[in-house]
Design a protein around this motif. Structure first.
Motif, PDB file in Angstrom:
ATOM      1  N   THR A   1      -0.826  15.617  -0.169  1.00 22.21           N
ATOM      2  CA  THR A   1      -0.294  14.516  -0.134  1.00 22.21           C
ATOM      3  C   THR A   1       1.248  14.456  -0.998  1.00 22.21           C
TER       4      THR A   1
ATOM      5  N   GLU B   1      -0.503   8.857   7.703  1.00 21.49           N
ATOM      6  CA  GLU B   1      -1.239  10.241   8.132  1.00 21.49           C
ATOM      7  C   GLU B   1      -0.235  11.158   9.046  1.00 21.49           C
TER       8      GLU B   1
ATOM      9  N   ARG C   1      -0.419   4.045   3.425  1.00 22.80           N
ATOM     10  CA  ARG C   1      -0.862   5.393   4.027  1.00 22.80           C
ATOM     11  C   ARG C   1      -0.413   5.817   5.235  1.00 22.80           C
TER      12      ARG C   1
END
Length: 510
Positions: free
Chosen positions: A128, A105, A103
């Motif tokens: 996303t 961000e 992930r």
């Protein structure tokens, strides 16, 4: 005094006419062969037929075809499937869910988190998107530390922990490295000299002759497993066979330019798929007899004469291949096509192709049916088509030149008729030999890259590793994972039960 030329006799005229007719036939045959060669050289290699050929009303009127035979089942089943899959596969496919996900961000700057009215913005969700990232293969060294123990009292006893059995004793090649090299060469068609260069980029020096020696030793290592697969194959009821040329440079008592062969046997039954490659210096029928020794059941091949002696045995039913029969009519169709497709006549080759297309449509209908249901469907629907095709064939044979491409196709169909219709006896038998042809394709692709084998030992090793990889693929296993498991466990195996546990349909890969 001038003499008048003598008038040719009627016999001379007949002889000249016969000679001209023979030359016309020869010219027509050569023109057809030229059209076919041009088509193979410059046109698409697909055997797909033109749409109008499926709605035939034969121009030569060799025999009118019943109207109820001209239904939607006439369409080529394989072509329909390919077109449907292409439409379905448009668009980006989702990435596998079981891959590790990292992930990352991306947040707004603090100044952008304040609204124009002066209020602080509230986090309400996220958008996303996914990207596929690859980290190059990492290499590490396995250090085997064998602990040693000694007696301090008498100082006469020293014991060291035993090293587990290795794939290649006294070698620095692990099971994983051997599986990596074998998969790269025999599955991905990456020659050893290219792998040598790849290892050099990793600052690892492994000469090509060392890689070749490892592959030969690996082929010898898996020999017991190959023998077990061979026994399983011969005990089945269906075997499909095919063969392809192979050049071996350093073969005893043979020049380097001599042509050897790689033979392929594949089980035709749906369960426990087995694909075995075997190297032989010739294409003689004796090789087929050796590879099929002690086998009884259905043998499915093309019309190569090397299989005829085996096929005539009492305990073997020799089955033909409709794909080969169809291919010859497709060649005749391509050679007879005019440049102006609007004026192309629907001829005898189109009639045969349409009959065969209906047979394949029935196979498509019975694809997911049980063996007995498939047999009954063939008896109800395929057998009547055979009757109509046989009647058309008998009439057409007498009105077609035997030496042309169409005559060759008709002759092949007539010669192999009994073998071609034999598949209807058992629901497990396939309509064609395509499983074996598909199994031999990976070897042909690899051969285009590594070109030849240096020695018979190398050819035998290649045959063994190809066998294991293609059998693993046929049973839904990932080749590298399976080879790694085999190379790791096989050196320490001491019983038949342990060997059975390594067969592709028994092994459990984590």
């Amino acid at each position: 005094m001038t003499t008048r030329p003598s008038t040719p006799s009627s016999d001379d005229i007949h002889s000249l006419k016969a000679l001209l007719l023979e030359k016309d036939k020869r010219i027509s045959l050569l023109e057809a062969q030229v059209r076919l060669l041009r088509h193979k050289r410059f046109a698409a290699s697909s055997e797909k037929s033109d749409g109008q050929a499926e709605l035939f009303n034969e121009a030569e009127a060799a025999e009118p075809v019943p109207e109820d035979d001209l239904d939607e089942n006439t369409d080529d089943a394989e072509t329909e499937t390919i077109q449907y899959e292409r439409r379905k596969s448009r668009g980006r496919k989702s990435l596998p869910a079981d891959l590790p996900h990292v992930r990352i961000e991306h947040d707004l700057a603090d100044a952008d988190k304040v609204c124009e009215c002066g209020c602080a913005l509230t986090h309400i969700g996220e958008d996303t998107s996914e990207q596929l990232d690859i980290i190059p293969a990492t290499v590490h060294v396995l250090v085997h530390a064998r602990l040693k123990y000694a007696c301090k009292a008498c100082e006469s006893t020293v014991r060291t922990a035993a090293l587990p059995a290795q794939p290649i004793p006294k070698s620095n090649a692990s099971a994983g490295l051997l599986a990596y090299i074998a998969t790269a060469k025999y599955h991905d068609a990456l020659p050893l000299h290219r792998q040598e260069a790849i290892f050099k980029r990793m600052e690892i020096d492994i000469p090509r002759n060392t890689l070749a020696n490892w592959m030969m030793r690996s082929g010898e290592l898996i020999a017991p497993l190959i023998a077990q697969l061979d026994s399983e194959l011969r005990s089945g009821k269906i075997i499909q066979c095919d063969e392809t040329p192979l050049q071996v440079l350093n073969e005893p008592d043979r020049p380097a330019s001599s042509q050897s062969y790689m033979w392929v046997r594949r089980s035709g039954a749906p369960d426990h798929s087995i694909v075995l490659y075997d190297y032989a210096p010739s294409r003689a029928g004796s090789v087929a007899e050796k590879l099929l020794k002690d086998f009884s059941g259905y043998l499915q091949t093309d019309d190569y004469a090397g299989y005829h002696a085996v096929g005539r045995k009492d305990d073997i039913s020799h089955v033909g291949c409709w794909a080969h029969a169809r291919r010859k009519f497709v060649d005749a169709q391509k050679a007879g096509t005019s440049k102006d497709k609007k004026t192309t006549r629907i001829g005898k080759a189109d009639v045969a192709i349409s009959y065969i297309a209906k047979l394949y449509a029935i196979e498509k209908q019975a694809k997911d049916a049980s063996s007995e249901t498939r047999r009954q469907l063939r008896q109800e629907k395929s057998v009547p088509i055979f009757s109509a095709l046989r009647e058309w064939l008998d009439k057409t044979l007498h009105s077609t030149l035997p030496k042309g491409l169409l005559g060759t196709a008709l002759g092949y169909l007539n010669k192999n008729w009994e073998k071609l219709v034999a598949y209807t006896e058992d629901g497990d038998v396939n309509i064609d030999n395509n499983l074996a042809e598909n199994a031999i394709r990976p070897f042909v692709i690899g051969r285009k890259n590594w070109l030849f084998s240096a020695t018979p030992r190398g050819a035998h090793a290649s045959a063994a590793i190809y066998s294991l990889i293609e059998t693993a693929k046929a049973n839904g296993l990932e080749p590298y994972a399976y080879l790694r498991e085999v190379f790791a466990r096989l050196p320490s195996i001491s019983s038949d039960d342990e060997l059975q546990a390594l067969l592709p349909w028994n092994v459990s890969l984590v």
